[in-house]
Scaffold this motif. Structure first.
Motif, PDB file in Angstrom:
ATOM      1  N   MET A 140      40.785  55.978  33.822  1.00 17.35           N
ATOM      2  CA  MET A 140      40.776  53.965  34.250  1.00 17.35           C
ATOM      3  C   MET A 140      41.708  53.691  33.083  1.00 17.35           C
ATOM      4  N   PHE A 141      42.562  52.779  33.689  1.00 22.20           N
ATOM      5  CA  PHE A 141      43.465  52.028  32.909  1.00 22.20           C
ATOM      6  C   PHE A 141      43.357  50.769  32.397  1.00 22.20           C
ATOM      7  N   ASN A 142      43.221  49.901  31.562  1.00 17.19           N
ATOM      8  CA  ASN A 142      43.124  48.998  31.458  1.00 17.19           C
ATOM      9  C   ASN A 142      44.388  47.979  30.876  1.00 17.19           C
ATOM     10  N   ILE A 143      44.253  46.482  31.386  1.00 21.92           N
ATOM     11  CA  ILE A 143      45.262  44.924  31.017  1.00 21.92           C
ATOM     12  C   ILE A 143      44.037  44.278  30.465  1.00 21.92           C
ATOM     13  N   HIS A 144      44.071  43.988  29.066  1.00 21.63           N
ATOM     14  CA  HIS A 144      43.328  42.943  28.937  1.00 21.63           C
ATOM     15  C   HIS A 144      43.894  41.359  27.840  1.00 21.63           C
ATOM     16  N   VAL A 145      43.781  40.601  28.813  1.00 22.89           N
ATOM     17  CA  VAL A 145      44.860  39.269  29.027  1.00 22.89           C
ATOM     18  C   VAL A 145      44.270  38.326  28.023  1.00 22.89           C
ATOM     19  N   LEU A 146      45.099  38.448  26.258  1.00 24.79           N
ATOM     20  CA  LEU A 146      44.311  37.746  24.964  1.00 24.79           C
ATOM     21  C   LEU A 146      44.358  36.581  25.438  1.00 24.79           C
ATOM     22  N   SER A 147      45.082  35.628  25.875  1.00 19.38           N
ATOM     23  CA  SER A 147      44.381  34.407  26.198  1.00 19.38           C
ATOM     24  C   SER A 147      44.195  33.215  26.597  1.00 19.38           C
ATOM     25  N   THR A 148      42.884  34.527  27.976  1.00 13.61           N
ATOM     26  CA  THR A 148      41.696  34.118  28.177  1.00 13.61           C
ATOM     27  C   THR A 148      40.718  34.872  28.249  1.00 13.61           C
ATOM     28  N   GLY A 149      41.048  36.064  27.941  1.00 10.27           N
ATOM     29  CA  GLY A 149      40.134  37.035  28.032  1.00 10.27           C
ATOM     30  C   GLY A 149      39.511  38.119  28.948  1.00 10.27           C
ATOM     31  N   GLU A 150      39.588  37.657  29.922  1.00  6.62           N
ATOM     32  CA  GLU A 150      39.958  38.817  30.785  1.00  6.62           C
ATOM     33  C   GLU A 150      40.677  39.646  30.855  1.00  6.62           C
ATOM     34  N   SER A 151      39.822  41.093  31.533  1.00  2.00           N
ATOM     35  CA  SER A 151      39.826  42.058  31.381  1.00  2.00           C
ATOM     36  C   SER A 151      40.278  42.964  32.544  1.00  2.00           C
ATOM     37  N   PHE A 152      41.383  43.482  32.758  1.00  2.00           N
ATOM     38  CA  PHE A 152      41.282  44.199  33.985  1.00  2.00           C
ATOM     39  C   PHE A 152      41.292  45.793  34.227  1.00  2.00           C
ATOM     40  N   PHE A 153      39.844  46.522  34.415  1.00  2.00           N
ATOM     41  CA  PHE A 153      40.666  47.766  34.276  1.00  2.00           C
ATOM     42  C   PHE A 153      40.699  48.560  35.935  1.00  2.00           C
ATOM     43  N   TYR A 154      41.966  49.501  36.158  1.00  2.00           N
ATOM     44  CA  TYR A 154      42.561  50.184  36.851  1.00  2.00           C
ATOM     45  C   TYR A 154      41.581  51.539  37.256  1.00  2.00           C
ATOM     46  N   ALA A 155      41.008  52.097  38.240  1.00  4.11           N
ATOM     47  CA  ALA A 155      39.667  53.114  38.280  1.00  4.11           C
ATOM     48  C   ALA A 155      40.057  53.411  39.579  1.00  4.11           C
ATOM     49  N   TYR A 156      40.688  54.929  38.882  1.00  2.00           N
ATOM     50  CA  TYR A 156      40.866  56.020  39.789  1.00  2.00           C
ATOM     51  C   TYR A 156      40.557  57.154  39.479  1.00  2.00           C
ATOM     52  N   ASP A 157      40.258  58.495  39.899  1.00  2.00           N
ATOM     53  CA  ASP A 157      40.096  59.839  39.836  1.00  2.00           C
ATOM     54  C   ASP A 157      41.393  61.141  39.439  1.00  2.00           C
ATOM     55  N   GLU A 158      41.361  62.462  39.382  1.00  2.00           N
ATOM     56  CA  GLU A 158      42.827  62.560  39.332  1.00  2.00           C
ATOM     57  C   GLU A 158      43.375  63.204  40.788  1.00  2.00           C
ATOM     58  N   THR A 159      42.618  62.879  42.225  1.00  4.16           N
ATOM     59  CA  THR A 159      43.058  63.398  43.093  1.00  4.16           C
ATOM     60  C   THR A 159      43.663  62.478  43.730  1.00  4.16           C
TER      61      THR A 159
END
Length: 283
Positions: free
Chosen positions: A1-20
């Motif tokens: 998981m890699f997370n980007i959180h937008v402080l101005s709106t509270g939105e949070s995006f997770f980039y999900a993938y496995d090691e393959t």
């Protein structure tokens, strides 16, 4: 998981993938950040402040520094990008807090189970938005930027606390080692490396991308594969099938990091022997 959180709106995006699918390096982080800016960031935003930890392999590296300059001057999507690196132990980043929302006791067998859990882990101010990463999303940004910028960082990255890419400085990055000191600057590309303003232009909203980083599924270490075969007996049928079909390295095959260590021992055998002897003596 890699997370980007937008402080101005509270939105949070997770980039999900496995090691393959991909690894955890500068190319992956650059790909996720570029996708976020181009696809998910509000088009009205022209200045972006980024707060991230100082992990050299992912965030605080020459590839990311060049990427923010590329976003400002090549894609012209933003007018200013500022990277902030909080002092270790005093960061209190929202991305760390987001992980506390996830139920760590949930029974999970497959990567898709984690995706479902993250999607329902938070309700306010908005649910987490999960992006299922495929190999088309991860690109060879380091190799791509090497063709447009200096391959080697002209300044020391470790002391940097703030870094800025501005549209009025087409060949320069500004940085400083404190939050209140003077700004230094370094030229990071050759004259003429930017696309000419009077040259052929792509249609609005289009831009070039690096090549895909991984064409095929990445194999996992053989020892890890063996461990998974032992553990899968506690899982359901679907999970057992999934773990049985994972690509794996050949027995005895080592990762690139270990191969690099072996090459060093071959090139500098005497130095390595001396270092090992000193270590044994000190013990």
């Amino acid at each position: 998981m890699f997370n980007i959180h937008v402080l101005s709106t509270g939105e949070s995006f997770f980039y999900a993938y496995d090691e393959t699918v991909a690894r955890k390096g500068a190319d992956e982080v650059s790909s996720f950040l570029f996708y976020f800016v181009m696809v998910q960031l509000d088009p009205a935003v022209k200045e972006l402040d980024i707060f991230c930890d100082s992990c050299g392999g992912q965030n605080k590296n020459w590839t990311l520094f060049r990427l923010v300059h590329y976003i400002v001057h090549h894609t012209k999507r933003l007018e200013k990008v500022k990277m902030n690196f909080p002092i270790r132990g005093h960061s209190y980043l929202e991305c760390d807090r987001n992980m506390a929302c996830v139920n760590q006791n949930k029974w999970v067998e497959l990567p898709t189970d984690w995706i479902e859990e993250f999607e329902v882990a938070r309700a306010k101010p908005s649910p987490f938005r999960v992006v299922e990463v495929d190999r088309q999303l991860v690109r060879k940004w380091t190799e791509y930027l090497d063709q447009r910028y200096f391959k080697k960082n002209p300044f020391k990255s470790r002391p940097v606390r703030e870094l800025i890419a501005l549209n009025k400085h087409p060949r320069m990055l500004q940085y400083r080692s404190t939050y209140h000191g003077h700004w230094d600057g370094h030229v990071i590309n050759e004259p003429g490396s930017l696309p000419p303003s009077d040259g052929p232009k792509l249609p609005q909203g289009e831009f070039t991308l690096p090549e895909v980083a991984y064409q095929d599924a990445l194999p996992i270490p053989y020892e890890k594969f063996k461990d998974l075969q032992q553990l899968k007996k506690f899982c359901g049928e679907e999970a057992r099938t999934f773990y049985s079909q994972l690509p794996k390295m050949a027995p005895g095959e080592k990762s690139k990091k270990k191969d690099r260590k072996n090459r060093i021992e071959i090139v500098f055998p005497n130095v390595v022997k001396i270092q090992k002897a000193v270590q044994r003596k000190s013990l």
